[in-house]
Design a protein around this motif. Structure first.
Motif, mmCIF file in Angstrom:
data_model
loop_
_atom_site.group_PDB
_atom_site.id
_atom_site.type_symbol
_atom_site.label_atom_id
_atom_site.label_comp_id
_atom_site.label_asym_id
_atom_site.label_seq_id
_atom_site.Cartn_x
_atom_site.Cartn_y
_atom_site.Cartn_z
ATOM 1 N N LEU A 5 33.755 63.161 113.304
ATOM 2 C CA LEU A 5 34.433 64.451 113.362
ATOM 3 C C LEU A 5 35.684 64.378 112.504
ATOM 4 O O LEU A 5 36.557 63.541 112.726
ATOM 5 N N TYR A 6 35.764 65.256 111.497
ATOM 6 C CA TYR A 6 36.924 65.346 110.624
ATOM 7 C C TYR A 6 37.826 66.445 111.162
ATOM 8 O O TYR A 6 37.395 67.583 111.315
ATOM 9 N N TYR A 7 39.080 66.100 111.444
ATOM 10 C CA TYR A 7 40.010 67.068 112.003
ATOM 11 C C TYR A 7 41.320 67.060 111.224
ATOM 12 O O TYR A 7 41.635 66.116 110.502
ATOM 13 N N ASP A 8 42.087 68.126 111.384
ATOM 14 C CA ASP A 8 43.364 68.295 110.707
ATOM 15 C C ASP A 8 44.483 67.755 111.590
ATOM 16 O O ASP A 8 44.894 68.401 112.548
ATOM 17 N N LEU A 48 39.549 71.059 105.719
ATOM 18 C CA LEU A 48 40.742 71.637 106.340
ATOM 19 C C LEU A 48 40.510 73.091 106.761
ATOM 20 O O LEU A 48 41.178 73.590 107.648
ATOM 21 N N GLN A 49 39.581 73.768 106.127
ATOM 22 C CA GLN A 49 39.341 75.176 106.418
ATOM 23 C C GLN A 49 38.499 75.394 107.662
ATOM 24 O O GLN A 49 38.647 76.418 108.330
ATOM 25 N N ARG A 102 43.189 82.000 109.889
ATOM 26 C CA ARG A 102 44.629 82.188 110.118
ATOM 27 C C ARG A 102 45.361 80.852 110.216
ATOM 28 O O ARG A 102 46.472 80.702 109.722
ATOM 29 N N ARG A 103 44.728 79.884 110.865
ATOM 30 C CA ARG A 103 45.329 78.558 110.988
ATOM 31 C C ARG A 103 45.530 77.943 109.608
ATOM 32 O O ARG A 103 46.593 77.424 109.283
ATOM 33 N N TYR A 104 44.503 78.033 108.770
ATOM 34 C CA TYR A 104 44.583 77.474 107.427
ATOM 35 C C TYR A 104 45.663 78.188 106.604
ATOM 36 O O TYR A 104 46.466 77.545 105.932
#
Length: 118
Positions: A5-8, A48-49, A102-104
């Motif tokens: 899992l790739y997370y920001d 990231l998106q 919106r987060r991005y």
């Protein structure tokens, strides 16, 4: 089944969820902060998106589907399964897509493929 899992890690909400997931997950799930990963700038921007779960080399689940699948590597993952039921899936996907965009934008500004203005 093993998954990554790739997370920001710069997203406060994402980082908080990953702290909980890290405590509860089995060894079959790896958590990777995108900012610490060896990725091209293009791959980093994509991840990231929207949340990415790699379930096999080059094979990814995205967004809500990735989150539900990642949580399935815990003993409480069954709680999230209804989010993928047909009756809820469209609504949940729409809410997630809006939130992710919106987060991005808030954290990184705008990207042409998001269709927003600076």
């Amino acid at each position: 089944m093993s998954a990554v899992l790739y997370y920001d890690g710069l997203c406060p909400l994402c980082a908080k969820e990953m702290r909980i997931l890290r405590r509860l997950k089995t060894e079959s799930l790896q958590l990777v902060d995108i900012h610490a990963a060896n990725l091209s700038e293009d791959e980093k921007a994509k991840r990231l998106q929207v949340l990415h779960l790699e379930i096999a080399p080059g094979d990814y689940l995205l967004g809500v589907e990735a989150s539900v699948a990642a949580w399935s590597h815990t003993s409480v993952g069954w709680i999230l399964r209804p989010l993928r039921w047909r009756v809820f899936a469209s609504l949940v996907e729409g809410i997630y897509a809006r939130w992710a965009k919106r987060r991005y934008q808030k954290l990184y500004g705008c990207s042409a493929d998001l269709g927003c203005e600076r």
